[in-house]
Scaffold this motif. Structure first.
Motif, PDB file in Angstrom:
ATOM      1  N   PRO A 127     -10.202  -5.269   8.642  1.00 12.36           N
ATOM      2  CA  PRO A 127      -8.694  -5.351   8.590  1.00 12.36           C
ATOM      3  C   PRO A 127      -7.968  -6.482   9.267  1.00 12.36           C
ATOM      4  CG  PRO A 127      -9.132  -3.281   9.643  1.00 12.36           C
ATOM      5  CD  PRO A 127     -10.527  -3.956   9.318  1.00 12.36           C
TER       6      PRO A 127
ATOM      7  N   GLU B 199       0.914  -1.208  -0.048  1.00  9.33           N
ATOM      8  CA  GLU B 199       0.090   0.110   0.140  1.00  9.33           C
ATOM      9  C   GLU B 199       0.847   1.240   0.015  1.00  9.33           C
ATOM     10  OE1 GLU B 199      -2.798   0.322   3.159  1.00  9.33           O
ATOM     11  OE2 GLU B 199      -3.372   2.081   2.387  1.00  9.33           O
TER      12      GLU B 199
ATOM     13  N   SER C 194      -6.081  -7.522   2.531  1.00  8.42           N
ATOM     14  CA  SER C 194      -7.002  -6.674   2.481  1.00  8.42           C
ATOM     15  C   SER C 194      -8.583  -6.834   2.113  1.00  8.42           C
ATOM     16  CB  SER C 194      -6.798  -5.370   1.506  1.00  8.42           C
ATOM     17  OG  SER C 194      -6.253  -6.183   0.149  1.00  8.42           O
TER      18      SER C 194
ATOM     19  N   ALA D   6      -2.457  -5.607  -3.608  1.00  7.92           N
ATOM     20  CA  ALA D   6      -3.241  -6.193  -2.594  1.00  7.92           C
ATOM     21  C   ALA D   6      -2.174  -7.669  -2.495  1.00  7.92           C
ATOM     22  CB  ALA D   6      -4.656  -6.330  -2.873  1.00  7.92           C
TER      23      ALA D   6
ATOM     24  N   GLU E  29      -9.199   1.788  -2.628  1.00 11.85           N
ATOM     25  CA  GLU E  29      -9.305   1.000  -1.124  1.00 11.85           C
ATOM     26  C   GLU E  29      -8.724  -0.595  -1.292  1.00 11.85           C
ATOM     27  OE1 GLU E  29     -13.293   1.663   1.138  1.00 11.85           O
ATOM     28  OE2 GLU E  29     -13.344   1.019  -0.875  1.00 11.85           O
ATOM     29  N   ASP E  30      -8.857  -1.232  -2.533  1.00 10.55           N
ATOM     30  CA  ASP E  30      -8.433  -2.573  -2.550  1.00 10.55           C
ATOM     31  C   ASP E  30      -7.050  -2.641  -3.071  1.00 10.55           C
ATOM     32  OD1 ASP E  30      -9.413  -1.580  -4.942  1.00 10.55           O
ATOM     33  OD2 ASP E  30      -9.734  -3.367  -5.597  1.00 10.55           O
TER      34      ASP E  30
END
Lengths: 971, 249
Positions: A544, A38, A520, A426, A406-407
């Motif tokens: 999470p 990330e 994730s 991810a 987000e992913d």
């Protein structure tokens, strides 16, 4: 001593185990993908127009440079895991990137073209707050690092410290921001929550405090989220309770009070309960920031404001807008705004977004600057926007954007909406995976279907057979035609893309679908041959810290029923679980109704029982020891009732050291039948492993030198329980190994490894357990192997029952020194278990070693005898070598390898291996070499010509013999 | 293989046939209240069993395990005969394929203080009741301890342990337990055996090494010296033609 031993063992390598790849095989059966995780900071190299560099620093403590044209990695630096390697700040100036690492522990400067380290400085202790470049007269010469109680200034050229000063009253004041407008001062801003702001001004040259001021701000709790410096040194703070912006000139003489400006006077209204966010931009560190800034009033509402002569005016209101960002190129600063494309539709469903550029100083929209961003329906919302602006030839501003969702997808887009590249970050955090066979092709399925259907009489059957044979013939002809057609084209063009439509099983089932579950909550379907992501699915409501368990309920073998995978998602805090059922080949969610799980799930169990649709039955046990079956059709419940008395399961409560066994009752309740309690005062359970359900053992015993057979103790219900002592003193610490029958709770074997400590990695398979521990006394890693044998006679050779095995097995054990730490351990797995086993050892260096199990054999004799030689036992040597030709991934290192997954292929000799961690590496291993495959250089021509020659020779000689016989008869 | 296999189990089991008739009634009467009794020689732990047709465990005393603290082989089991009622009950349970369970309290075999010995809860194990019946009450009970001497588990097996549906005459065969009891402590897992290996290697080195040492300098490097000499001679004789070549050019 170890070195001496290493020397000795070289002489022992009598047996040639070469598993290395040939040079021309590199990349043929294997692939590797590298990830960064990330993104936390992303900076574009704006130094030169043609630069392709994109610098990223990520949550996974990685600092990397990406090629912004292709998305590939230029270079990557993987730092330590955990807070020690955490990247606190990334700043970039010219060719150099300055990074603060490990909560202000280290200050590093990197050369960005090749990723070399310019310099590194160890900073004084203290928790990191902020860092900034400090410029003087348009030159950036220093970097300031603000810690909890001190500020230090370092030269950008060599990292040397110019000065360090303690901050006044640092025990009460929380210093959070450092600011410099490029005119000789450094401002340090701190806050005493709900009381006042402290402003300390330092001289750049000697660190002398020029001025110190405190301004009352009773409403303020933290500077970081609500304050920015705008224009020529004006501090702006936003207060959500009174809905106003406070301004404070930092350099003015009389700083006693902040001037409030009510948002209402600007005609603005705040979304209730939202903490407003201010965002400003400082294009050059040696010059003051721009006087324009963004104010975020709600989750989807931003406004561009300007501060002029102490007055704030709104330049442009962006409602709705998801993300905003500033970017500077040359002298121009622009603001990029991402907003939904169809402005009438609000938050849901957001399918397409448009990104537009606005001039920062006027708020005017720049023409022809729209980028359309299509959101992945199986993905998440965009969370971060990074803009790379550049000047075109006609002096207008062009730009590209990097969008993180987000992913954890990184999308790099350019006008008018072309996705230049996509990275699935991810995958840097794969939690669990399974490999699923690909479906049959249409023709194969047609043939299969013939057997599946009911017979409708002789004639239709014959016709059906003929038609399917015709289809086969047709397919074969088209295949031939394709071969012929392809042969005329140059090699490079033939490479056919794998798509979800063309997926079909190959001859030896070597190509499979890898279903990967990431932390994730995103699922991936990856083609094992090429590594291409064929489908992906983001599960939105996953917490999470969830735990995942992936199970294959129905394989591809049951045409026409689609294969079915079930993912059990369990919240770590509450223990509540949910099921996600999907088709592993296409990634589609199944429409099967899923049982509700109102209570925390303790254990799941995939039974070999199948319902009428060939789906294996999954049992879930909740905290009241009630069992939920999925699928729970009448057929299943009936089968369960019949089988109930022979369905056992175990629970492990590591916090209490309790292992307990349960038996299913007919009404799907359970009864406690055994209990083993390992006192937690002495040792704690760190791992429990059973055997893999798809494991086959071909040979029941081992033939010994004297031709007798030593039978293996093959208990499918055996559990290996590993404990570590709570006492960590090096003399008293130990590792415990318990082998417990999961049905009867009988402790089959218990052993302690004295003066040993974890982390323990272990593999449990066949009749053996291999574990690795740290020897605290000798300070080295050691392997130990336990093998279980029934003895010279088998108690009951037809069937194994835990309830009917009165004699405890013989246990043999041997240990070896291993010269490296290990990250993970797994054993190879093949279709029928004929092939000898290897252990796959993931090393921290990133290598994956294929270690023959033969070297881990407790029957290795101290002194070789004729019998042991007959049995092919290698004489015992205490040290296990690491031989580089055992590395299956040659130079394709897998960073931070966390797990290795093995799956059998259709070829008995071949085992598919996937190593995952930060990177993903897929390959094939051949533990006993390719004994069932003809070599590449196999001489077909010679063999066939010899055969043909022999055939004709026999024909001719037969004819000659006949003639001769006839002649003799005439005589 | 042989030494390892024999050292594998540290069970020193003593089989005691339950001829303690006189204890029978008194054991039946005693409940779980005073679990741990001690006397000068050791202490005892109650062994309880349960077999019910409805499969809901109701434990009652079966006997007493007497343990001698500190001594490895100090374990005896004294147990009563099965009563008439229990015998028929056991047969009934066996007929419906019920379970026969045993349990012991969690105690420490090492600790000297009585208060430390007892921990919360029980350790349980089971077998199929039919196998107990068919084996004529011959069972093997093993108590497992951890390194510090706490009981961590109990196991029970019957020999033979299969259920073949053989008829059993209750009067003779289902009266007396024929129990083998033992304590199993964890064995020490072996560490890498380096000393022996080095010794072996040194011996081999001695055998091989000595003849090599005695070679003289010339004996070792004669070929190098010879080669060097030949090379020198060759280079010295090859010089005149080289000079001639230079002249020509």
């Amino acid at each position: 001593m170890a070195g001496q031993l290493a020397g000795f063992t070289v002489s022992l390598c009598l047996l040639g185990f070469t598993v290395a790849v040939f040079e021309d095989q590199v990349g043929k059966f294997d692939w590797r993908q590298q990830f960064v995780g990330e993104v936390q900071f992303a900076l574009f190299d704006t130094h030169s127009q043609a630069s392709k560099k994109l610098l990223v620093a990520t949550e996974k403590n990685i600092f990397a440079s990406l090629n912004s044209r292709t998305g590939e990695l230029f270079w990557r630096h993987v730092d330590k895991m955990g807070p020690e390697g955490h990247i606190d700040m990334l700043l970039m100036h010219g060719q150099d990137a300055v990074v603060v690492v490990g909560n202000g522990r280290l200050l590093r400067s990197w050369e960005t073209t090749v990723g070399g380290l310019n310099w590194e400085t160890v900073l004084d202790t203290g928790s990191f707050q902020s860092a900034a470049f400090i410029g003087l007269q348009d030159l950036v010469k220093y970097v300031a690092v603000l810690k909890k109680s001190a500020i230090s200034l370092h030269y950008l050229s060599n990292g040397h410290q110019k000065w360090v000063e303690n901050l006044p009253e640092s025990d009460t004041v929380q210093y959070q921001t450092v600011y410099s407008g490029g005119n000789g001062q450094v401002f340090v801003l701190g806050v005493v929550p709900n009381s006042h702001i402290v402003i300390v001004e330092y001289n750049i040259e000697d660190g002398e405090i020029m001025k110190q001021n405190s301004v009352a701000a009773p409403w303020m709790s933290s500077l970081k989220s609500s304050c920015v410096v705008v224009g020529i040194g004006v501090l702006l703070c936003v207060d959500p309770t009174t809905e106003s912006i406070y301004t404070l000139p930092l350099q003015s003489e009389e700083q006693t009070k902040m001037t409030p400006i009510l948002l209402q006077t600007l005609g603005l209204e705040m979304a209730s309960g939202f903490q407003p966010v201010l965002m400003s931009t400082q294009p050059h560190p040696a010059r003051p920031p721009l006087s324009e800034f963004f104010l975020q009033l709600g989750p989807d509402h931003h406004i561009l404001l300007q501060l002029k002569d102490g007055h704030i005016s709104a330049l442009r209101d962006f409602n709705p807008s998801y993300l905003v960002s500033f970017a500077t190129t040359g002298e121009k600063t622009v603001a990029a705004v991402m907003s939904p494309k169809n402005e009438t539709v609000s938050i849901h469903p957001r399918n397409a977004c448009s990104i537009n550029l606005f001039s920062a100083d006027t708020g005017r929209r720049l023409l022809d600057t729209t980028i359309i961003y299509y959101m992945d329906p199986n993905g998440g919302k965009p969370t971060k926007l990074y803009v790379h602006a550049f000047l075109k030839k006609d002096d207008s501003v062009g730009y590209r954007v990097l969008v993180q969702t987000e992913d954890l997808v990184l999308n790099f887009l350019q006008q008018p909406g072309r996705v230049v590249w996509t990275r699935e970050e991810a995958l840097a955090d794969v939690v669990t995976m399974e490999m699923v066979d690909l479906p049959l092709t249409g023709t194969q399925a047609e043939l299969e279907g013939e057997f599946g259907k009911k017979a409708d009489g002789l004639l239709p059957m014959v016709l059906k057979r003929l038609s399917s044979q015709l289809i086969l013939l047709q397919a074969w002809l088209s295949h031939l035609w394709k071969l012929f057609y392809d042969a005329r084209k140059p090699r490079s063009h033939v490479k056919n893309e794998v798509t979800i439509e063309t997926l079909s099983r190959d001859e030896f089932n070597l190509q499979k679908m890898m279903v990967m579950v990431t932390a994730s909550g995103k699922l991936f379907g990856i083609d094992s041959k090429s590594g291409a992501v064929l489908w992906k699915k983001y599960l939105e409501n996953v917490q999470p810290n969830s735990v995942f368990k992936l199970m294959v309920q129905r394989t591809t073998a049951h045409f026409p029923h689609p294969p079915q995978c079930t993912l059990l998602i369990k919240d770590k805090d509450t223990g509540l679980g949910s099921l996600y059922v999907f088709n592993p080949i296409f990634g589609k969610k199944s429409h099967i109704s899923v049982p509700a799980l109102p209570r925390p799930v303790l254990q799941s169990l995939l039974l070999p029982l199948m319902d009428q649709d060939y789906a294996k039955v999954l049992l879930l046990i909740d905290d009241q020891y009630k069992v939920t079956a999925f699928p729970s059709t009448k057929n299943v419940l009936q089968q369960l009732q019949e089988m109930a008395s022979s369905i056992f399961f175990y629970l492990v409560d590591a916090s209490q050291g309790r292992l307990s066994g349960f038996r299913l009752r007919k009404d799907l309740s359970t009864e406690l039948i055994w209990e083993v309690v390992i006192p937690t005062e002495v040792q704690k359970i760190v791992g429990v492993k059973g055997k893999r359900a798809n494991e086959h053992v071909h040979s029941q015993g081992r033939v010994m030198g004297d031709r007798s057979v030593l039978y293996k103790y093959l208990n499918p219900n055996l559990l290996a329980v590993v404990t570590e002592s709570t006492d960590s003193h090096q003399e008293r610490s130990f590792v415990g190994i318990f082998l417990i029958d999961g049905v009867t709770g009988r402790i089959v074997h218990e052993a302690v490894q004295r003066k040993a400590r974890g982390p323990v990695h272990f593999v449990h398979s066949e009749n053996w357990v291999v574990y690795v521990y740290w020897n605290t006394k000798s300070r080295r890693n050691e392997f130990s192997v336990l093998e279980l044998f029934e003895g010279m006679e088998l108690y009951n050779s037809t069937v194994f029952s835990s309830l009917d095995r009165p004699h405890p097995p013989q246990v043999l054990q041997q240990s070896y020194i291993f010269p490296s730490h290990i990250s993970t351990l797994e054993a190879t797995l093949t279709e029928k278990g004929i092939t000898s086993r290897h252990l796959l050892v993931g090393l921290p260096s990133g290598a994956i070693m294929s270690l023959p199990k033969m070297f881990l054999d407790p029957r290795r004799p101290e002194v070789g005898s004729d019998q042991s030689r007959e049995e092919n036992l290698i004489p015992y040597s205490p040290e296990m070598m690491i031989r580089t030709e055992w590395f299956i991934n040659y130079n394709q290192t897998v960073s931070r390898v966390r797990g290795i997954y093995t799956a059998p292929s259709g070829l008995e000799s071949t085992c598919l291996v996937v190593a995952y961690g930060l990177d993903i590496y897929q390959t094939r291993v051949y533990p006993s070499k390719q004994f069932d495959v003809l070599k590449d250089d196999y001489d077909y021509v010679l063999i066939s010509s010899v055969l043909l020659g022999l055939f004709f020779a026999t024909m001719i000689s037969k004819r000659l013999a006949e003639v001769k016989l006839l002649n003799r008869a005439w005589r | 293989m042989a030494p390892l296999s024999s050292s594998f189990i540290a069970i020193i089991s003593i089989s005691i046939v339950g001829f303690y008739m006189q204890f029978g009634d008194c054991n039946n009467g005693r409940r779980v209240v005073d679990n741990v009794e001690s006397d000068i020689t050791g202490f005892s732990v109650p062994l309880e069993h349960s077999f019910e047709v409805d499969d809901v465990p109701r434990f009652r005393a079966r006997g007493n395990i007497q343990l001698k603290a500190g001594r490895e082989n100090g374990v005896f089991l004294s147990q009563a005969l099965l009563s008439e009622k229990d015998r028929s009950l056991l047969k009934d349970v066996a007929a419906v394929d019920g379970l026969y369970r045993i349990r012991v309290p969690r105690v420490s075999l090492q600790s000297d203080r009585q208060t430390d010995r007892q921990l919360e809860g029980y350790l349980t194990a089971f077998i199929r009741a039919c196998s107990l019946v068919e084996s004529h009450l011959s069972d093997v009970i093993t108590l497992h301890t951890d390194v510090s001497g706490y009981l961590i588990g109990v196991s029970i097996v019957t020999v033979p342990s299969a259920c073949r549906g053989a008829e059993v005459e209750d009067e003779v065969d289902l009266e007396i337990f024929n129990t083998t009891i033992g304590v199993m402590a964890p064995v020490n897992a072996p560490a890498p055996e380096t000393a022996l290996y080095i010794e072996k290697m040194e011996q081999e080195m001695d055998k091989k090494g000595k003849p090599q040492e005695q070679k003289s300098f010339f004996a070792k490097y004669w070929y190098l010296i010879l080669g060097g000499a030949v090379f020198l001679m060759a280079t010295s004789s090859a010089q005149p033609p080289a000079g001639g070549a230079r002249e020509q050019s």
